[in-house]
Design an enzyme around this catalytic site. Structure first.
Site, mmCIF file in Angstrom:
data_model
loop_
_atom_site.group_PDB
_atom_site.id
_atom_site.type_symbol
_atom_site.label_atom_id
_atom_site.label_comp_id
_atom_site.label_asym_id
_atom_site.label_seq_id
_atom_site.Cartn_x
_atom_site.Cartn_y
_atom_site.Cartn_z
ATOM 1 N N ALA A 128 0.719 -1.316 -0.089
ATOM 2 C CA ALA A 128 0.093 0.083 -0.109
ATOM 3 C C ALA A 128 0.959 1.266 -0.009
ATOM 4 C CB ALA A 128 -1.047 0.002 1.228
ATOM 5 N N ASN A 196 0.668 -3.675 7.922
ATOM 6 C CA ASN A 196 1.839 -4.475 7.247
ATOM 7 C C ASN A 196 2.862 -3.583 6.387
ATOM 8 O OD1 ASN A 196 1.268 -7.614 7.096
ATOM 9 N ND2 ASN A 196 -0.454 -6.859 6.584
ATOM 10 N N HIS A 225 -1.247 6.757 4.304
ATOM 11 C CA HIS A 225 0.067 6.326 4.785
ATOM 12 C C HIS A 225 1.016 7.518 4.387
ATOM 13 C CE1 HIS A 225 -1.037 2.428 5.641
ATOM 14 N NE2 HIS A 225 -1.434 2.057 4.354
HETATM 15 N N1 LIG Z 1 1.471 -5.742 2.306
HETATM 16 C C1 LIG Z 1 0.678 -4.869 2.170
HETATM 17 O O1 LIG Z 1 0.725 -3.697 1.938
HETATM 18 C C2 LIG Z 1 -0.684 -5.209 2.482
HETATM 19 C C3 LIG Z 1 -1.961 -4.688 2.401
HETATM 20 C C4 LIG Z 1 -3.162 -5.128 2.464
HETATM 21 C C5 LIG Z 1 -3.215 -6.326 2.947
HETATM 22 N N2 LIG Z 1 -2.330 -7.153 3.295
HETATM 23 C C6 LIG Z 1 -2.288 -8.616 3.924
HETATM 24 O O2 LIG Z 1 -2.424 -9.443 3.001
HETATM 25 C C7 LIG Z 1 -3.336 -10.469 3.491
HETATM 26 C C8 LIG Z 1 -4.424 -10.705 2.651
HETATM 27 O O3 LIG Z 1 -5.381 -9.665 2.796
HETATM 28 P P1 LIG Z 1 -6.793 -9.893 2.088
HETATM 29 O O4 LIG Z 1 -7.340 -8.282 1.953
HETATM 30 O O5 LIG Z 1 -7.008 -10.487 0.888
HETATM 31 O O6 LIG Z 1 -7.527 -10.489 3.398
HETATM 32 P P2 LIG Z 1 -9.116 -11.209 3.247
HETATM 33 O O7 LIG Z 1 -9.423 -11.373 4.802
HETATM 34 O O8 LIG Z 1 -9.739 -10.638 2.520
HETATM 35 O O9 LIG Z 1 -8.611 -12.699 2.858
HETATM 36 C C9 LIG Z 1 -7.756 -13.499 3.604
HETATM 37 C C10 LIG Z 1 -8.113 -14.846 3.295
HETATM 38 O O10 LIG Z 1 -7.086 -15.751 3.882
HETATM 39 C C11 LIG Z 1 -7.812 -17.058 4.398
HETATM 40 N N3 LIG Z 1 -6.892 -17.253 5.578
HETATM 41 C C12 LIG Z 1 -6.666 -16.741 6.847
HETATM 42 N N4 LIG Z 1 -5.697 -17.542 7.555
HETATM 43 C C13 LIG Z 1 -5.342 -18.466 6.789
HETATM 44 C C14 LIG Z 1 -4.593 -19.500 6.830
HETATM 45 N N5 LIG Z 1 -3.624 -19.574 7.991
HETATM 46 N N6 LIG Z 1 -4.285 -20.498 5.678
HETATM 47 C C15 LIG Z 1 -4.840 -20.290 4.717
HETATM 48 N N7 LIG Z 1 -5.871 -19.436 4.362
HETATM 49 C C16 LIG Z 1 -5.940 -18.371 5.436
HETATM 50 C C17 LIG Z 1 -9.022 -16.372 4.798
HETATM 51 O O11 LIG Z 1 -9.792 -17.314 5.129
HETATM 52 C C18 LIG Z 1 -9.394 -15.615 3.722
HETATM 53 O O12 LIG Z 1 -10.262 -16.011 2.710
HETATM 54 C C19 LIG Z 1 -3.712 -9.949 5.029
HETATM 55 O O13 LIG Z 1 -2.931 -10.553 5.867
HETATM 56 C C20 LIG Z 1 -3.680 -8.536 4.969
HETATM 57 O O14 LIG Z 1 -3.258 -7.998 6.501
HETATM 58 C C21 LIG Z 1 -1.018 -6.653 2.909
#
Ligand SMILES: NC(=O)c1ccc[n+]([C@@H]2O[C@H](COP(=O)([O-])OP(=O)(O)OC[C@H]3O[C@@H](n4cnc5c(N)ncnc54)[C@H](O)[C@@H]3O)[C@@H](O)[C@H]2O)c1
Length: 274
Positions: A128, A196, A225
């Site tokens: 992000a 993150n 941010h």
């Molecule tokens: N790096 C960045 O800038 C950034 C930005 C946004 C989100 N993220 C991170 O990316 C990840 C995904 O985000 P999202 O918006 O798709 O979230 P989301 O909640 O829409 O989807 C996450 C999916 O992962 C599944 N899940 C959870 N724990 C699991 C596990 N241990 N094993 C397998 N599947 C699992 C859930 O059931 C869900 O379907 C999150 O951790 C979020 O914090 C990072």
């Protein structure tokens, strides 16, 4: 860069907002270069639904072990808690890993050594934020101060461990409120799904004492941010005003786009930016 097979086989762990977007995009945009091989989600209805919605008949809805076996590159888009288990399984098999839940890497720095040991790579998208190219350059000289200030609507922070630990409710925030100021590790602990980017900054520039400020702003429609750095190379200020991803106010749409851009770069003959 994964080059073990002509068409790189990709597995996605976590089939929510980011995993779902990336699956569709790999399928339509990386034809002849990469192929979606397998999907895994802790909640099987998520992976089954994704397979069905994209009509991905050849894609395996798999266990984590099956997914790793079928993939050259695994995309983690699940949660901070999922990272140590997923990363160990992937890296021990000598497969490459793209990590979205970067906070999970920060808490388990041995994973970088594991990647080195097994001759594979960990990819971390900018997510992000922007400015990482300039920040990494600046980090080759002395940095005196480094601050990340994040502003989100209280509802985008709902469910974070912060509220329980501080015995507060996000619904009670009626004006702009500084919720937290401190180190990256504590920020990730309190807001694992919201900050993150602080882990990305800390991993990109590990020798710097990053400070993080989290501010809740009622009515805010964007995830903001602001990164400020001052040091030997000068002063830098970056400000992102991100639109939330459709379906998930915690995730910025730019995070999805940034992962797509990184994937595209992996398969491109030209590399732009440091
Ligand atoms: N790096 C960045 O800038 C950034 C930005 C946004 C989100 N993220 C991170 O990316 C990840 C995904 O985000 P999202 O918006 O798709 O979230 P989301 O909640 O829409 O989807 C996450 C999916 O992962 C599944 N899940 C959870 N724990 C699991 C596990 N241990 N094993 C397998 N599947 C699992 C859930 O059931 C869900 O379907 C999150 O951790 C979020 O914090 C990072």
């Amino acid at each position: 860069m994964p080059e073990k097979r002509t068409v790189v086989q990709i597995g996605i762990v976590g089939c929510g907002t980011i995993g779902g977007e990336l699956a569709g995009w790999i399928h339509t945009h990386l034809k002849n270069k990469a192929m979606l091989a397998a999907l895994y989600d802790l909640n099987p209805s998520q992976s089954n639904h994704l397979k069905k919605s994209l009509s991905l008949t050849s894609v395996l809805v798999a266990s984590l072990e099956q997914l790793v076996a079928k993939s050259d590159l695994v995309i983690e888009a699940a949660s901070v808690e999922a990272v140590p288990l997923v990363a160990k399984k992937v890296l021990q098999e000598g497969k490459d890993l793209l990590v979205m839940s970067v906070g999970g890497l920060l808490q388990n720095q041995g994973l970088v050594a594991l990647a080195q040991e097994h001759g594979c790579r960990i990819y971390i998208p900018s997510g992000a934020i922007g400015g990482l190219d300039a920040i990494k350059g600046a980090a080759l000289s002395k940095i005196d101060t480094a601050l990340l200030t994040t502003r989100k609507a209280p509802e985008a922070l709902a469910g974070a461990p912060y509220w329980e630990e501080k015995q507060k409710e996000w619904q009670s925030i009626s004006e702009e409120t500084v919720l937290f100021e401190g180190e990256v590790t504590e920020a990730i602990h309190l807001f694992p799904k919201n900050i993150n980017v602080s882990a990305t900054l800390q991993l990109a520039v590990p020798d710097v004492d990053w400070k993080v400020k989290m501010i809740a702003v009622p009515g805010l429609r964007r995830n903001i941010h602001e990164i400020q750095i001052e040091g030997e190379s000068g002063k830098m200020v970056f400000r992102m005003e991100n639109i939330p991803a459709p379906g998930n106010p915690k995730t910025s749409y730019l995070a999805v786009l940034s992962a797509k851009a990184l994937l595209e770069e992996m398969f491109s003959s030209v590399r732009i930016g440091s």
